[in-house]
Design an enzyme around this catalytic site. Structure first.
Site, PDB file in Angstrom:
ATOM      1  N   CYS A 105      -1.043 -19.781  -8.893  1.00 52.66           N
ATOM      2  CA  CYS A 105      -1.335 -20.702  -9.898  1.00 52.66           C
ATOM      3  C   CYS A 105      -2.360 -19.492 -10.162  1.00 52.66           C
ATOM      4  O   CYS A 105      -3.075 -19.484 -11.789  1.00 52.66           O
ATOM      5  CB  CYS A 105      -2.003 -21.671  -9.669  1.00 52.66           C
ATOM      6  SG  CYS A 105      -2.683 -22.467  -8.665  1.00 52.66           S
ATOM      7  N   GLU A 107      -4.013 -29.721 -12.837  1.00 55.18           N
ATOM      8  CA  GLU A 107      -3.667 -28.934 -12.497  1.00 55.18           C
ATOM      9  C   GLU A 107      -2.719 -27.637 -13.243  1.00 55.18           C
ATOM     10  O   GLU A 107      -1.400 -27.842 -11.711  1.00 55.18           O
ATOM     11  CB  GLU A 107      -3.910 -28.753 -11.057  1.00 55.18           C
ATOM     12  CG  GLU A 107      -4.922 -29.199 -10.016  1.00 55.18           C
ATOM     13  CD  GLU A 107      -6.065 -28.293 -10.350  1.00 55.18           C
ATOM     14  OE1 GLU A 107      -6.187 -27.270 -10.935  1.00 55.18           O
ATOM     15  OE2 GLU A 107      -7.569 -29.468  -9.926  1.00 55.18           O
TER      16      GLU A 107
HETATM   17  P1  NAP Z   1       6.758 -27.859 -13.141  1.00 59.29           P
HETATM   18  O1  NAP Z   1       8.427 -27.320 -14.126  1.00 59.29           O
HETATM   19  O2  NAP Z   1       5.689 -28.699 -14.645  1.00 59.29           O
HETATM   20  O3  NAP Z   1       7.047 -28.751 -12.138  1.00 59.29           O
HETATM   21  C1  NAP Z   1       6.295 -29.519 -11.166  1.00 59.29           C
HETATM   22  C2  NAP Z   1       6.294 -30.862 -11.144  1.00 59.29           C
HETATM   23  O4  NAP Z   1       6.011 -31.186 -12.413  1.00 59.29           O
HETATM   24  C3  NAP Z   1       7.332 -30.856 -10.600  1.00 59.29           C
HETATM   25  O5  NAP Z   1       7.399 -31.834  -9.095  1.00 59.29           O
HETATM   26  C4  NAP Z   1       8.592 -30.838 -11.182  1.00 59.29           C
HETATM   27  O6  NAP Z   1       9.869 -32.204 -11.161  1.00 59.29           O
HETATM   28  C5  NAP Z   1       7.983 -32.381 -11.835  1.00 59.29           C
HETATM   29  N1  NAP Z   1       8.263 -32.727 -13.472  1.00 59.29           N
HETATM   30  C6  NAP Z   1       9.336 -32.005 -14.730  1.00 59.29           C
HETATM   31  N2  NAP Z   1       8.929 -32.597 -15.920  1.00 59.29           N
HETATM   32  C7  NAP Z   1       8.553 -34.293 -15.209  1.00 59.29           C
HETATM   33  C8  NAP Z   1       7.274 -34.869 -16.838  1.00 59.29           C
HETATM   34  N3  NAP Z   1       8.504 -34.658 -17.947  1.00 59.29           N
HETATM   35  N4  NAP Z   1       7.089 -35.640 -16.272  1.00 59.29           N
HETATM   36  C9  NAP Z   1       6.675 -35.527 -14.842  1.00 59.29           C
HETATM   37  N5  NAP Z   1       7.499 -34.600 -14.153  1.00 59.29           N
HETATM   38  C10 NAP Z   1       7.691 -33.905 -14.056  1.00 59.29           C
HETATM   39  O7  NAP Z   1       5.908 -26.809 -12.617  1.00 59.29           O
HETATM   40  P2  NAP Z   1       6.816 -25.630 -11.347  1.00 59.29           P
HETATM   41  O8  NAP Z   1       7.029 -24.714 -12.009  1.00 59.29           O
HETATM   42  O9  NAP Z   1       7.832 -26.438 -10.689  1.00 59.29           O
HETATM   43  O10 NAP Z   1       5.135 -24.929 -10.789  1.00 59.29           O
HETATM   44  C11 NAP Z   1       4.763 -24.236 -11.110  1.00 59.29           C
HETATM   45  C12 NAP Z   1       3.970 -24.677 -11.988  1.00 59.29           C
HETATM   46  O11 NAP Z   1       2.681 -24.608 -11.191  1.00 59.29           O
HETATM   47  C13 NAP Z   1       3.022 -23.070 -12.420  1.00 59.29           C
HETATM   48  O12 NAP Z   1       2.288 -22.814 -14.011  1.00 59.29           O
HETATM   49  C14 NAP Z   1       1.289 -23.353 -11.283  1.00 59.29           C
HETATM   50  O13 NAP Z   1       0.001 -21.750 -12.202  1.00 59.29           O
HETATM   51  C15 NAP Z   1       1.178 -24.480 -11.435  1.00 59.29           C
HETATM   52  N6  NAP Z   1       0.983 -24.177  -9.893  1.00 59.29           N
HETATM   53  C16 NAP Z   1      -0.909 -24.765 -10.884  1.00 59.29           C
HETATM   54  C17 NAP Z   1      -1.695 -24.756  -9.532  1.00 59.29           C
HETATM   55  C18 NAP Z   1      -2.937 -25.451 -10.087  1.00 59.29           C
HETATM   56  O14 NAP Z   1      -3.787 -25.778  -9.318  1.00 59.29           O
HETATM   57  N7  NAP Z   1      -3.904 -25.384 -11.287  1.00 59.29           N
HETATM   58  C19 NAP Z   1      -1.398 -24.921  -8.450  1.00 59.29           C
HETATM   59  C20 NAP Z   1      -0.089 -24.981  -8.317  1.00 59.29           C
HETATM   60  C21 NAP Z   1       0.568 -24.605  -8.718  1.00 59.29           C
HETATM   61  P3  NAP Z   1      11.025 -31.232 -11.212  1.00 59.29           P
HETATM   62  O15 NAP Z   1      10.753 -29.355 -10.788  1.00 59.29           O
HETATM   63  O16 NAP Z   1      11.285 -31.687  -9.291  1.00 59.29           O
HETATM   64  O17 NAP Z   1      11.724 -31.969 -12.190  1.00 59.29           O
END
Ligand code: NAP
Ligand code: MG
Length: 481
Positions: free
Chosen positions: A295, A261
């Site tokens: 998102c 997602e």
């Molecule tokens: P993110 O930077 O992608 O992080 C999401 C999660 O993934 C965090 O727990 C992060 O951990 C972890 N992570 C980081 N690098 C990783 C890797 N290489 N392998 C596995 N996990 C890893 O996203 P965010 O900035 O937290 O959230 C914002 C994004 O989420 C936006 O793009 C938004 O659109 C999207 N979102 C989508 C939905 C949907 O349903 N489509 C819903 C909500 C949000 P740490 O950051 O703790 O290191």
């Protein structure tokens, strides 16, 4: 004078006296809180005040291994053998306990993440409980949910969630996994670990067998260690498209099941026959409430040319009345931006918008001197090629374009890499059906926005990911047939 008539509300802060936070949180593995083998902890802060709330454990690869092994053992020895109607009782109990502790969870969510208490109280926490209730109902009815097929659980689900809806995203992931008979290792985001840890306490107190749900905190490599662990059978990820792509590469060639997602850049489309005040309210709800940290935020607005001046005037007026400030105040519409990094990113995009030649308008409200805050921001005269139109900003920034015909707006709305959600505002049912079939978006809301229900699936097209959460689709994602 209408439009200039303004008053101030007296502050109405939600009390945090009933909230008890430990100074330090360990990892929830095998039904207990255990010290991390890494011996490391990191701090989580309140983005509205800068205050340090607690320290949480930093799980390394060895900690992840312990958590996955606990989940695997619980799967083999207990959970996969347990009849669905017994599993349902635990899931139902977790739902009830979330309800009982709703106020505490809502306040912690707002303190740790910065979102307005109105949202965490009215949206995040009730919906999280509802997801557990909903999936509790399916646990003993899998063969009715998927008639003439033989649904089987997958094993251990590795689940990684972002910071914008921490408790709700945990519920979206844990509830269907348990109902389907899987066990779980879940990791919340670095900046918002606290409600997931409170959920761990609830799960411990619910009597759920040890190891069925493990919740581990960490950042950087922790998520990758979950994804890469050989005993993880399913990866469920919500977060950025960039990390989603890394995860997809990492599991290529394995037999792990995956749902992603990812990001979005939703279009809200207002036709000339729409109820304009209602539409403006929907647009404001879609992009400004919850700081645009959604998102599916309606970050692009398309207005039909004949009503554009009226809509923009009403929108500016409504923006003036939005209250930016203390997330714990019940009057607040726009709380704190989740972190300094996120605020910097939003401000960078605002500068990009100005440099691209779009006309910027911000509300004249004041913002608190301390903490990370951003005024609701509008960009007029934007075009398809602008970066602020194409890229996800994840902040309270709206890019406005006008259109003349249905064909034109469909073309423009679909012409981006994302396809998570969209909104259509019109008086004509036929136009709604026409639009919903042509919009390349997982969810299309008609004359409303940002409405969720556990029974309806949610997910994206294109770079917004694949797989669905919620409803029967969300259950199927945790089963093999
Ligand atoms: P993110 O930077 O992608 O992080 C999401 C999660 O993934 C965090 O727990 C992060 O951990 C972890 N992570 C980081 N690098 C990783 C890797 N290489 N392998 C596995 N996990 C890893 O996203 P965010 O900035 O937290 O959230 C914002 C994004 O989420 C936006 O793009 C938004 O659109 C999207 N979102 C989508 C939905 C949907 O349903 N489509 C819903 C909500 C949000 P740490 O950051 O703790 O290191
Ligand atoms: Mg925090």
């Amino acid at each position: 004078m209408v439009g200039e008539f303004k008053w101030d509300y007296a502050p109405a802060p939600e009390s945090k006296d009933h909230v008890r936070l430990e100074k330090q949180y360990d990892l929830f593995i095998g039904g207990k809180f255990v010290k991390p083998l890494s011996k490391k902890y990191f701090a989580t802060y309140n983005p509205a005040t800068g205050e340090k709330l607690a320290e949480v454990a930093q799980a390394n690869e060895k900690d992840v291994d312990l958590a996955v092994k606990a989940a695997k053992a619980a799967y083999d020895k207990v959970w996969k053998k347990m009849p669905g109607k017994e599993r349902a009782k635990y899931i139902y109990r977790i739902a009830r306990m979330i309800q009982e502790r709703a106020r505490e969870l809502a306040v912690i969510e707002s303190m740790d993440g910065g979102k307005p208490i109105r949202e965490s109280r009215d949206v995040d926490v009730p919906l999280a409980a509802n997801h557990f209730f909903y999936y509790a109902g399916w646990a003993d009815k899998l063969e009715y949910a998927f008639p003439n097929r033989t649904p089987q659980s997958l094993g251990v689900a590795g689940q990684i969630i972002p910071w914008n809806f921490p408790l709700l995203m945990a519920a979206w992931k844990i509830a269907p996994a348990l109902a389907a008979g899987n066990t779980v290792v879940l990791k919340p985001a670095e900046t918002t670990p606290l409600t997931a840890l409170k959920l761990a306490e609830i799960i411990r107190d619910s009597g759920l067998p040890d190891g069925v749900v493990n919740i581990i905190t960490g950042y950087g490599d922790t998520g990758a260690a979950i994804v890469n662990h050989p005993q993880v059978n399913k990866v469920a990820f919500t977060g950025s498209t960039q990390v989603g792509k890394i995860i997809q590469k990492a599991i290529a060639g394995t037999d792990k099941k995956i749902t992603l997602e990812l990001g979005g850049k939703a279009a809200n489309i207002i036709f000339e026959d729409a109820a304009l005040d209602q539409a403006v309210e929907g647009v404001v709800n879609g992009i400004f409430f919850n700081q645009g940290h959604v998102c599916c935020a309606g970050s692009r607005l398309f207005v039909q040319e004949s009503v554009a001046d009226t809509v923009i005037r009403k929108l500016k007026q409504r923006m003036e009345t939005l209250i930016v400030g203390d997330p714990l105040d019940k009057n607040t519409d726009i709380g704190a931006i989740n972190s300094k990094e996120q605020l910097d990113k939003i401000n960078e995009y605002i500068q990009i918008g100005i440099n691209e030649g779009a006309e910027m308008h911000q509300s004249s409200c004041s913002i608190p001197a301390k903490g990370y805050f951003c005024k609701p921001t509008l960009f007029l005269h934007t075009s398809q090629s602008h970066r602020i139109v194409q890229e996800e900003i994840f902040g309270p920034v709206l890019a406005v374009q006008t259109f003349r015909t249905i064909e034109e707006v469909i073309e423009k709305a679909n012409n981006i890499p994302y396809g998570l959600s969209a909104g259509v505002w019109t008086d004509k049912g036929s136009k709604i059906f026409n639009m919903t079939t042509k919009m390349r978006a997982g969810v299309v809301w008609a004359n409303t926005y940002n409405k969720f229900d556990p029974a309806s699936p949610f997910g994206g097209y294109k770079e917004s990911g694949f797989g669905r959460e919620g409803g029967l689709h969300g259950l199927a994602a945790y089963l093999k047939f």
